[in-house]
Design a protein around this motif. Structure first.
Motif, PDB file in Angstrom:
ATOM      1  N   ALA A 102      36.941  51.620  26.698  1.00 57.08           N
ATOM      2  CA  ALA A 102      37.871  50.498  26.829  1.00 57.08           C
ATOM      3  C   ALA A 102      38.330  50.339  28.274  1.00 57.08           C
ATOM      4  O   ALA A 102      38.490  49.209  28.768  1.00 57.08           O
ATOM      5  N   GLY A 103      38.548  51.466  28.968  1.00 60.01           N
ATOM      6  CA  GLY A 103      38.904  51.391  30.379  1.00 60.01           C
ATOM      7  C   GLY A 103      37.806  50.718  31.190  1.00 60.01           C
ATOM      8  O   GLY A 103      38.081  49.906  32.088  1.00 60.01           O
ATOM      9  N   LYS A 104      36.558  51.014  30.873  1.00 58.85           N
ATOM     10  CA  LYS A 104      35.425  50.387  31.582  1.00 58.85           C
ATOM     11  C   LYS A 104      35.333  48.900  31.251  1.00 58.85           C
ATOM     12  O   LYS A 104      34.960  48.093  32.107  1.00 58.85           O
ATOM     13  N   VAL A 105      35.660  48.539  30.013  1.00 55.86           N
ATOM     14  CA  VAL A 105      35.687  47.115  29.647  1.00 55.86           C
ATOM     15  C   VAL A 105      36.679  46.380  30.528  1.00 55.86           C
ATOM     16  O   VAL A 105      36.367  45.324  31.106  1.00 55.86           O
ATOM     17  N   ILE A 106      37.881  46.923  30.652  1.00 55.55           N
ATOM     18  CA  ILE A 106      38.914  46.275  31.461  1.00 55.55           C
ATOM     19  C   ILE A 106      38.468  46.162  32.916  1.00 55.55           C
ATOM     20  O   ILE A 106      38.613  45.111  33.550  1.00 55.55           O
ATOM     21  N   ARG A 107      37.878  47.227  33.454  1.00 55.72           N
ATOM     22  CA  ARG A 107      37.455  47.213  34.851  1.00 55.72           C
ATOM     23  C   ARG A 107      36.341  46.182  35.096  1.00 55.72           C
ATOM     24  O   ARG A 107      36.168  45.704  36.219  1.00 55.72           O
ATOM     25  N   SER A 108      35.598  45.821  34.071  1.00 52.93           N
ATOM     26  CA  SER A 108      34.515  44.847  34.232  1.00 52.93           C
ATOM     27  C   SER A 108      35.024  43.421  34.446  1.00 52.93           C
ATOM     28  O   SER A 108      34.234  42.531  34.763  1.00 52.93           O
ATOM     29  N   TYR A 109      36.336  43.210  34.285  1.00 60.42           N
ATOM     30  CA  TYR A 109      36.939  41.893  34.524  1.00 60.42           C
ATOM     31  C   TYR A 109      37.744  41.980  35.817  1.00 60.42           C
ATOM     32  O   TYR A 109      38.854  42.509  35.833  1.00 60.42           O
ATOM     33  N   PRO A 110      37.200  41.473  36.929  1.00 63.88           N
ATOM     34  CA  PRO A 110      37.882  41.593  38.224  1.00 63.88           C
ATOM     35  C   PRO A 110      39.300  41.025  38.175  1.00 63.88           C
ATOM     36  O   PRO A 110      39.543  39.949  37.633  1.00 63.88           O
ATOM     37  N   GLY A 111      40.224  41.799  38.716  1.00 66.44           N
ATOM     38  CA  GLY A 111      41.602  41.350  38.801  1.00 66.44           C
ATOM     39  C   GLY A 111      42.456  41.639  37.582  1.00 66.44           C
ATOM     40  O   GLY A 111      43.666  41.372  37.602  1.00 66.44           O
ATOM     41  N   MET A 112      41.867  42.209  36.523  1.00 67.33           N
ATOM     42  CA  MET A 112      42.640  42.457  35.300  1.00 67.33           C
ATOM     43  C   MET A 112      43.701  43.535  35.545  1.00 67.33           C
ATOM     44  O   MET A 112      43.429  44.578  36.134  1.00 67.33           O
ATOM     45  N   VAL A 113      44.903  43.247  35.070  1.00 64.75           N
ATOM     46  CA  VAL A 113      46.048  44.145  35.241  1.00 64.75           C
ATOM     47  C   VAL A 113      46.294  44.916  33.955  1.00 64.75           C
ATOM     48  O   VAL A 113      46.159  44.360  32.855  1.00 64.75           O
TER      49      VAL A 113
END
Length: 240
Positions: A102-113
């Motif tokens: 899930a952390g990698k999913v979030i990181r795959s969206y640039p700028g996600m907080v």
């Protein structure tokens, strides 16, 4: 007129007193004194992902125990709304591999907080979800709670298995967990790639007990606002 003035001063002083009165700090856990006695780590069921608007921003609220299907649900929720800016999370943890994913999913969206709001707690596998943010915020009163860095998937099962055992059994299991932690190169690499200081591992996570003992029941540590900055858990700049 003098009476009115005095009354006005009195009311003004009362208002200032109310404004200056800070809420009492939460009670601390006697066995884990850096942490709240009653952490708000969300619902005791599979984590849900709920879209919401907070302060004019489109956010996703992730609440509950991390399960294997969470990364896919999270990705679907982000894809469903291109205006999503932040993921707010509270969780007692759960599936460690799913937390990493899930952390990698979030990181795959640039700028996600990612954000831990005031009063919420993010523990165990939740840490890895949170670390996925390009920018990360632990709001004042939010709790970033950690334990021994380990590959063991079900700590609760281990602790239950030794409830009727001897102190020596607990000690030996703790040593096994410690060895496992030191060999956790995959998770170590995840933290480093997410921009977390290595010192979080050596100065905090590695120093926690894997399993509580009769002599020392502390197995958790909650970082202060200074520490979340010191270890780059909450970076001052975008880390992606």
């Amino acid at each position: 007129m003098a009476g009115i003035a005095r009354k006005g001063l009195a009311l003004g002083g009362f208002a200032l007193a109310l404004m200056g009165a800070a809420p009492p700090p939460p009670a601390l856990d006697k066995e884990n004194p850096t942490c709240p006695a009653k952490p708000d780590w969300g619902q005791a069921k599979a984590i849900t992902v709920t879209p919401a608007v907070r302060n004019g921003k489109h956010v996703l609220i992730a609440d509950g125990i991390i399960d294997a299907g969470f990364p896919n649900r999270l990705k679907a929720a982000i894809d469903a709304d291109e205006q999503v800016e932040e993921v707010w999370i509270r969780s007692r943890g759960g599936d460690a591999h799913a937390g990493n994913a899930a952390g990698k999913v979030i990181r795959s969206y640039p700028g996600m907080v990612t954000r831990i709001p005031a009063g919420w707690t993010c523990f165990s596998a939740c840490n890895f979800v949170f670390m996925g943010g390009d920018r990360r915020f632990v709001d004042p009163g939010g709790v970033f709670m950690v334990h021994m860095f380990t590959h063991t998937g079900d700590r609760d099962t281990i602790e239950l298995s030794v409830e009727e055992g001897t102190e020596e059994t607990t000690r030996l299991i703790g040593e096994i967990e410690q060895s496992s932690a030191l060999l956790a190169s995959e998770d170590n690499d995840f933290l480093i790639r997410m921009g977390i200081s290595r010192k979080l591992l050596t100065e905090v996570m590695y120093k926690q007990q894997a399993v509580a003992s009769a002599a020392n029941k502390s197995t958790r540590y909650c970082l202060t606002q200074d520490e979340v900055r010191k270890y780059n858990v909450m970076p001052t700049e975008k880390v992606g």
